[in-house]
Design a protein around this motif. Sequence first.
Motif, PDB file in Angstrom:
ATOM      1  N   ILE A   8       5.054 -15.738  46.092  1.00  0.00           N
ATOM      2  CA  ILE A   8       6.236 -15.520  46.087  1.00  0.00           C
ATOM      3  C   ILE A   8       6.268 -13.828  45.408  1.00  0.00           C
ATOM      4  N   ASN A   9       5.133 -14.205  44.077  1.00  0.00           N
ATOM      5  CA  ASN A   9       4.760 -13.364  42.732  1.00  0.00           C
ATOM      6  C   ASN A   9       3.825 -13.960  42.356  1.00  0.00           C
ATOM      7  N   SER A  10       2.705 -13.467  42.804  1.00  0.00           N
ATOM      8  CA  SER A  10       1.024 -13.656  43.078  1.00  0.00           C
ATOM      9  C   SER A  10       0.917 -13.725  41.126  1.00  0.00           C
ATOM     10  N   CYS A  92      14.334 -15.864  42.456  1.00  0.00           N
ATOM     11  CA  CYS A  92      13.531 -14.837  42.524  1.00  0.00           C
ATOM     12  C   CYS A  92      13.474 -13.650  42.457  1.00  0.00           C
ATOM     13  N   LEU A  96      10.796 -12.628  39.261  1.00  0.00           N
ATOM     14  CA  LEU A  96      10.245 -11.397  39.455  1.00  0.00           C
ATOM     15  C   LEU A  96      10.487 -10.001  38.321  1.00  0.00           C
ATOM     16  N   ASP A  99       7.550 -10.742  35.673  1.00  0.00           N
ATOM     17  CA  ASP A  99       6.729 -11.039  36.345  1.00  0.00           C
ATOM     18  C   ASP A  99       5.912 -12.465  36.329  1.00  0.00           C
ATOM     19  N   HIS A 124      -3.255 -17.890  42.797  1.00  0.00           N
ATOM     20  CA  HIS A 124      -2.628 -17.119  43.641  1.00  0.00           C
ATOM     21  C   HIS A 124      -1.584 -18.106  44.069  1.00  0.00           C
ATOM     22  N   GLU A 125      -2.382 -18.985  45.748  1.00  0.00           N
ATOM     23  CA  GLU A 125      -1.367 -19.251  46.872  1.00  0.00           C
ATOM     24  C   GLU A 125      -1.757 -20.990  46.693  1.00  0.00           C
TER      25      GLU A 125
ATOM     26  N   ASP B  24       7.764  -2.334  43.865  1.00  0.00           N
ATOM     27  CA  ASP B  24       7.164  -4.451  43.737  1.00  0.00           C
ATOM     28  C   ASP B  24       8.284  -5.185  44.310  1.00  0.00           C
ATOM     29  N   LYS B  28       8.201  -7.769  47.369  1.00  0.00           N
ATOM     30  CA  LYS B  28       8.234  -8.662  47.198  1.00  0.00           C
ATOM     31  C   LYS B  28       9.449  -9.485  47.730  1.00  0.00           C
ATOM     32  N   GLU B  31      10.516  -9.224  51.255  1.00  0.00           N
ATOM     33  CA  GLU B  31       9.284 -10.416  51.967  1.00  0.00           C
ATOM     34  C   GLU B  31       9.674 -11.798  52.137  1.00  0.00           C
ATOM     35  N   THR B  32       9.957 -12.583  51.079  1.00  0.00           N
ATOM     36  CA  THR B  32      10.434 -13.339  50.873  1.00  0.00           C
ATOM     37  C   THR B  32      11.522 -13.775  51.574  1.00  0.00           C
TER      38      THR B  32
END
Lengths: 131, 411
Positions: A8-10, A92, A96, A99, A124-125, B24, B28, B31-32
């Motif tokens: 969701i946040n890489s 989420c 974010l 970060d 990442h994933e 940003d 994000k 999209e989630t």
Amino acid sequence: MKLKGRAINSGQVQAEAVTFDAPFSFIGDFDPNTGEIHVEGPSLSKKNLANKILVCPSGKGGTIAPFIAYRAKQKGTAPVGILCNKADPVLCESALAIDIPILDSFEKDILTYIKDGTIVTIDHESVEIRG
Amino acid sequence: MHLTRQEKEMATGKYGAGVEKCMDILVKFGETFGAERLIEIASAHTMPNEPVELLKEMTDGAEQIQAFTTLHSMMSGFSPHQWRKMGIPETFALAEASDFEQRQKIYRRLGFYQTYTCLPMLVGNLPRKGDCVSWIGSGAQLMVNSLIGARNNRDGTLINLASAITGRSPLLGLFLDENRYADIVVELKGLDPLQLSATDLGAVGYYVGGKAQDKNIVINGLPKSLRIDQLKYLMAPLSTSGAVSICHIVGVTPEALTLEQALGRRKASDVLHVGYKEIEATKALYGGNGPIDMVVLGCPHCTVPELREIAALLERKRIGSHQRLWVGIPYQMYYLAEKMGYVQIVEKAGGVIASSCMATVPDAPIPDGVKKIATNSFKAAHYITRLTKGKVSVSIQDMPSCIQAITGKTI
């Protein structure tokens, strides 16, 4: 062992895991002054999230949680990554706000793979688990 | 996610680093949760307690925010102007005041309207039916969806702030028709709604919220004549004991001309019955006798007619020397009520009127010696009980009994 999730946040980070086996919120379950999480029942060792990777099933309400997470980051008590089965909107947003990488949607329940103290590498994933 | 040309520019720094960061976050998040695009919002309402550094990061390089944005009540009961009179301890107040000064400079520069209220629709933030908005505050979110019929998601504070700054929000959730219909029908049994006090209506909301959790509801059997100051006591507790986002009222709210319309012509998943038995049992959750140290009114914020009622109850009376009264009301309403002479009566009796949140009051700002609070608000009772961790007990009483509990002497 390697797992794949949805980023969701890489990002990339390596740290010890701290597990929480109920939906998590930065309000109520967490003290931003110390980084400690409130564990139900008679727990001998207190869990601390500072600079760790939080592993939990999901998140829950508390719309102001992203601000609490941000204050924790300023104090150095915030986690550095989150792995969960299904991210809810506020969890989420909390990730974010500071970060940090947050991943969900793994093939199986993420809590069956990871215990407290497991070294986890997020790339990442991809998630690599050792120990 | 599909972005317009302007949104792409916003996302790549043309409008500054702050807007880029906000975009940003919105992309994000969108999209989630499956948003295909962003939508322009008609207005925003944000929380005036963001960490100052985060506010600076998210507005870096911006000359003004893109949405018409009002500000929510000051949290924790804190008022930068009234804290001494309120008896809030100095250590708590000075830390809050310093952050407030810094934020206020940013708010002025970027055009956040410093309304400091949980009822922004009463002070000029009035979207139209069908508009998409991003409002914070669980009560305001529920009321803008239900009473006004504008569309608002239960955003957290980060998406909310990013939406205010960019004027955009991900198109999902309650912005979409199919998610706005009621799931649960609430039927009133054996009640005369016109005889219910604000506290009784609050008990209905608190009871139903606990049962409905995060489901949309529709209430059948309430008269069109209920005023907004009554409806707010009914609605605010729905998102306190539960997480209800939409409360249609048949024949009253704009998306519920009929029960069928409110249900989207589907069958209800559940029917809840509420009568006097449920109301009394709910009020008993915050019962208890004994002397009252402080009364808290204005959760949600009072309207001017309510302040007139409080003034009438306080006329020629004085609040006990060791007792307190806090009343929450927006600044604008304060000046209006002052013009009408009500403020002077309340203040002369020893009450304090502030544009702050009377629900989210933890023990730190509560004056020393206060052990027992009375309020007519279930939302305030719920949060004060929990946030003070047992140091303060709260009893629910209607407004005249609250005032009576702190006034003995007539002057």
